[in-house]
Design a protein around this motif. Structure first.
Motif, PDB file in Angstrom:
ATOM      1  N   MET A   1       0.837  -1.136  -0.058  1.00 43.20           N
ATOM      2  CA  MET A   1      -0.127   0.061   0.039  1.00 43.20           C
ATOM      3  C   MET A   1       0.752   1.313  -0.043  1.00 43.20           C
ATOM      4  SD  MET A   1      -2.518   1.353   2.768  1.00 43.20           S
ATOM      5  CE  MET A   1      -3.788   0.069   2.556  1.00 43.20           C
ATOM      6  N   LEU A   2       0.693   2.176  -0.981  1.00 48.13           N
ATOM      7  CA  LEU A   2       1.368   3.404  -1.143  1.00 48.13           C
ATOM      8  C   LEU A   2       0.632   4.414  -0.365  1.00 48.13           C
ATOM      9  CD1 LEU A   2       3.663   5.110  -2.207  1.00 48.13           C
ATOM     10  CD2 LEU A   2       2.393   5.306  -4.193  1.00 48.13           C
ATOM     11  N   VAL A   3       1.141   5.243   0.643  1.00 49.78           N
ATOM     12  CA  VAL A   3       0.567   6.113   1.743  1.00 49.78           C
ATOM     13  C   VAL A   3       1.371   7.434   1.258  1.00 49.78           C
ATOM     14  CG1 VAL A   3       0.056   7.040   3.815  1.00 49.78           C
ATOM     15  CG2 VAL A   3      -0.130   4.617   3.570  1.00 49.78           C
ATOM     16  N   ARG A   4       0.573   8.226   0.569  1.00 50.15           N
ATOM     17  CA  ARG A   4       1.120   9.699   0.144  1.00 50.15           C
ATOM     18  C   ARG A   4       0.346  10.692   1.067  1.00 50.15           C
ATOM     19  NH1 ARG A   4       1.381   9.810  -5.984  1.00 50.15           N
ATOM     20  NH2 ARG A   4       3.370   8.760  -5.606  1.00 50.15           N
ATOM     21  N   GLY A   5       1.245  11.364   1.781  1.00 54.08           N
ATOM     22  CA  GLY A   5       0.582  12.357   2.507  1.00 54.08           C
ATOM     23  C   GLY A   5      -0.430  11.676   3.552  1.00 54.08           C
ATOM     24  N   SER A   6      -1.724  12.360   3.259  1.00 52.61           N
ATOM     25  CA  SER A   6      -2.818  11.902   4.527  1.00 52.61           C
ATOM     26  C   SER A   6      -3.639  10.831   3.666  1.00 52.61           C
ATOM     27  CB  SER A   6      -3.403  13.149   5.090  1.00 52.61           C
ATOM     28  OG  SER A   6      -3.991  13.728   3.930  1.00 52.61           O
ATOM     29  N   ARG A   7      -3.291  10.463   2.346  1.00 56.56           N
ATOM     30  CA  ARG A   7      -4.107   9.779   1.649  1.00 56.56           C
ATOM     31  C   ARG A   7      -3.614   8.311   1.225  1.00 56.56           C
ATOM     32  NH1 ARG A   7      -8.538  12.643   0.221  1.00 56.56           N
ATOM     33  NH2 ARG A   7      -9.337  11.122  -1.244  1.00 56.56           N
ATOM     34  N   VAL A   8      -4.227   7.241   0.994  1.00 55.54           N
ATOM     35  CA  VAL A   8      -3.804   6.096   0.380  1.00 55.54           C
ATOM     36  C   VAL A   8      -3.719   6.030  -1.254  1.00 55.54           C
ATOM     37  CG1 VAL A   8      -4.327   3.502   0.306  1.00 55.54           C
ATOM     38  CG2 VAL A   8      -4.642   4.779   2.502  1.00 55.54           C
ATOM     39  N   ALA A   9      -2.574   6.339  -1.603  1.00 52.70           N
ATOM     40  CA  ALA A   9      -2.869   6.556  -3.253  1.00 52.70           C
ATOM     41  C   ALA A   9      -2.916   5.407  -3.941  1.00 52.70           C
ATOM     42  CB  ALA A   9      -1.196   7.025  -3.338  1.00 52.70           C
ATOM     43  N   ALA A  10      -2.357   4.151  -3.448  1.00 48.03           N
ATOM     44  CA  ALA A  10      -2.557   3.124  -4.187  1.00 48.03           C
ATOM     45  C   ALA A  10      -2.348   1.668  -3.524  1.00 48.03           C
ATOM     46  CB  ALA A  10      -1.728   2.923  -5.496  1.00 48.03           C
ATOM     47  N   ALA A  11      -2.974   0.682  -4.036  1.00 45.55           N
ATOM     48  CA  ALA A  11      -2.869  -0.752  -3.094  1.00 45.55           C
ATOM     49  C   ALA A  11      -2.362  -1.543  -4.255  1.00 45.55           C
ATOM     50  CB  ALA A  11      -3.861  -1.090  -2.492  1.00 45.55           C
ATOM     51  N   GLY A  12      -2.085  -2.860  -3.885  1.00 43.75           N
ATOM     52  CA  GLY A  12      -1.665  -4.083  -4.714  1.00 43.75           C
ATOM     53  C   GLY A  12      -0.202  -3.345  -5.472  1.00 43.75           C
ATOM     54  N   VAL A  13       0.619  -2.677  -4.939  1.00 41.04           N
ATOM     55  CA  VAL A  13       1.777  -2.240  -5.560  1.00 41.04           C
ATOM     56  C   VAL A  13       2.893  -3.637  -5.344  1.00 41.04           C
ATOM     57  CG1 VAL A  13       3.596  -0.542  -5.741  1.00 41.04           C
ATOM     58  CG2 VAL A  13       1.383   0.039  -5.260  1.00 41.04           C
ATOM     59  N   ILE A  14       3.480  -3.875  -6.432  1.00 46.21           N
ATOM     60  CA  ILE A  14       4.517  -4.780  -6.607  1.00 46.21           C
ATOM     61  C   ILE A  14       5.907  -4.220  -6.551  1.00 46.21           C
ATOM     62  CG2 ILE A  14       5.263  -6.853  -7.602  1.00 46.21           C
ATOM     63  CD1 ILE A  14       2.486  -7.345  -6.703  1.00 46.21           C
ATOM     64  N   LEU A  15       6.640  -4.605  -5.620  1.00 39.46           N
ATOM     65  CA  LEU A  15       8.147  -4.053  -5.383  1.00 39.46           C
ATOM     66  C   LEU A  15       9.085  -4.867  -5.907  1.00 39.46           C
ATOM     67  CD1 LEU A  15       7.238  -2.521  -1.710  1.00 39.46           C
ATOM     68  CD2 LEU A  15       6.831  -1.345  -3.965  1.00 39.46           C
ATOM     69  N   PRO A  16      10.155  -4.167  -6.146  1.00 40.06           N
ATOM     70  CA  PRO A  16      11.402  -5.241  -6.656  1.00 40.06           C
ATOM     71  C   PRO A  16      11.883  -5.749  -5.286  1.00 40.06           C
ATOM     72  CG  PRO A  16      11.992  -2.657  -6.478  1.00 40.06           C
ATOM     73  CD  PRO A  16      10.365  -2.592  -6.109  1.00 40.06           C
ATOM     74  N   ILE A  17      12.620  -6.963  -5.455  1.00 39.07           N
ATOM     75  CA  ILE A  17      12.991  -7.662  -4.197  1.00 39.07           C
ATOM     76  C   ILE A  17      14.342  -7.280  -4.140  1.00 39.07           C
ATOM     77  CG2 ILE A  17      13.242 -10.188  -3.355  1.00 39.07           C
ATOM     78  CD1 ILE A  17      10.554  -9.048  -3.664  1.00 39.07           C
ATOM     79  N   SER A  18      14.887  -7.198  -2.848  1.00 37.57           N
ATOM     80  CA  SER A  18      16.363  -7.076  -2.541  1.00 37.57           C
ATOM     81  C   SER A  18      17.049  -8.460  -2.877  1.00 37.57           C
ATOM     82  CB  SER A  18      16.333  -6.619  -1.043  1.00 37.57           C
ATOM     83  OG  SER A  18      17.590  -6.594  -0.636  1.00 37.57           O
ATOM     84  N   GLU A  19      18.134  -7.988  -3.529  1.00 36.86           N
ATOM     85  CA  GLU A  19      19.113  -9.098  -3.481  1.00 36.86           C
ATOM     86  C   GLU A  19      20.222  -9.520  -2.642  1.00 36.86           C
ATOM     87  OE1 GLU A  19      21.006  -8.223  -7.425  1.00 36.86           O
ATOM     88  OE2 GLU A  19      19.260  -8.378  -8.567  1.00 36.86           O
ATOM     89  N   ARG A  20      19.926  -8.679  -1.372  1.00 37.68           N
ATOM     90  CA  ARG A  20      20.745  -9.062  -0.112  1.00 37.68           C
ATOM     91  C   ARG A  20      20.578 -10.323   0.468  1.00 37.68           C
ATOM     92  NH1 ARG A  20      21.294  -3.406   3.360  1.00 37.68           N
ATOM     93  NH2 ARG A  20      21.958  -2.152   1.798  1.00 37.68           N
ATOM     94  N   VAL A  21      21.317 -10.889   0.938  1.00 35.90           N
ATOM     95  CA  VAL A  21      21.560 -12.157   1.521  1.00 35.90           C
ATOM     96  C   VAL A  21      20.878 -12.011   2.989  1.00 35.90           C
ATOM     97  CG1 VAL A  21      22.545 -14.147   2.745  1.00 35.90           C
ATOM     98  CG2 VAL A  21      23.414 -13.256   0.649  1.00 35.90           C
TER      99      VAL A  21
END
Length: 306
Positions: free
Chosen positions: A184-204
């Motif tokens: 969920m993307l929270v922008r200021g006082s509003r929920v801008a979007a949901a179901g956002v797929i994020l890049p996965i970290s390559e760190r161990v």
């Protein structure tokens, strides 16, 4: 004949001086553009350090210190490469605007995200606390100071544009909804979007960390001006990701204090673009008046009334 020759040499010296002043002005303008694009006081110290190294390298060459100049040149190149990695988003915006011919937009700072009021932070923390007690997985992205470029997401998600509330957050992350797997993307006082797929970290990472934790680490590695709040589906523990580092486990009170400190109007992240624009106007006015005096033309500044 000698008079004409001396006059020509004098004019040539003046032209050379103007070209040198123009060279310095262009370097200052480039530095100004970089400072406006970055716009964060914490990062400005790196830019100032790079400018100091450049000036030291130029001074060492002027004084004939060849070995010192060689070493400083290599330091300048290494520092520039390191900053290019650390400021990928800013440099990408610079290259995109240059490629699109929108050069004048470089002189204007990017839009800033509104800081979260205390009631919004309370709604987020209360929702996260309920989700943690019910062991319902959740992932929230909170913007800090600047808007996130949606191209940094793998999938932008579904736009919502609704007021932040505890009930809305809990409803979205219920396993029966279609958007619960994403962030969920929270922008200021509003929920801008949901179901956002994020890049996965390559760190161990630890085997105890799931996809949500690695996604939170991945987006905060790529985007500096955001933090992520994660609720583990297996243990219900609360984590906070910033700069690719997870702070876990957290209590709800600890999370509340961290968010309030992050989104308070502190001096650490004050914008510098308005002050730079004012300084740029003053320097530009002084430069124009100096050139006019150099060529014995009337000054453009208004005369004082006697």
């Amino acid at each position: 004949m000698n008079y004409l020759w001396e006059q020509w040499l004098t004019n040539l010296d003046q032209v050379r001086f103007v070209l040198q002043a123009l060279d310095i002005a262009l370097v200052l303008l480039l530095s100004y553009v970089v400072l406006v694009i970055i716009g964060e006081k914490r990062t400005l110290w790196m830019v100032r350090g790079l400018i100091f190294l450049m000036l030291a390298a130029a001074l060492s060459k002027f004084l004939g210190l060849a070995l010192l100049g060689f070493v400083l040149d290599k330091l300048v190149i290494g520092s520039a490469v390191a900053m290019a990695f650390m400021l990928q988003g800013e440099f990408r915006r610079l290259l995109e605007l240059l490629g699109q011919g929108r050069v004048w937009e470089l002189l204007s700072p990017s839009r800033e995200a509104m800081p979260q009021p205390d009631n919004v932070i309370d709604e987020i923390v209360d929702a996260v606390k309920e989700l943690s007690q019910n062991r319902t997985g959740a992932l929230l992205i909170l913007e800090i100071d600047k808007l996130i470029d949606e191209r940094d997401f793998t999938v932008p998600g579904v736009r919502i544009n609704a007021e932040v509330s505890k009930e809305l957050i809990q409803t979205i992350f219920q396993t029966s909804t279609l958007l619960h797997d994403g962030a969920m993307l929270v922008r200021g006082s509003r929920v801008a979007a949901a179901g956002v797929i994020l890049p996965i970290s390559e760190r161990v990472a630890s085997r105890q960390l799931g996809t949500r934790h690695r996604a939170a680490m991945g987006i905060t590695e790529r985007v500096e001006h955001c933090i992520c709040v994660v609720v583990s589906e297996e243990t219900g523990s609360i984590s906070l990701a910033e700069g690719g580092i997870l702070d876990r486990p957290l209590t709800s009170s600890r999370l509340r204090s961290i968010l309030r400190s992050k989104f308070s109007k502190s001096v650490d992240r004050e914008a510098v673009a308005p002050q730079l624009r004012s300084l740029g106007r003053r320097l530009g006015s002084l430069g124009v008046n100096y050139v006019l005096r150099l060529f014995r033309l009337p000054s453009s500044s208004p005369r004082e009334k006697k």
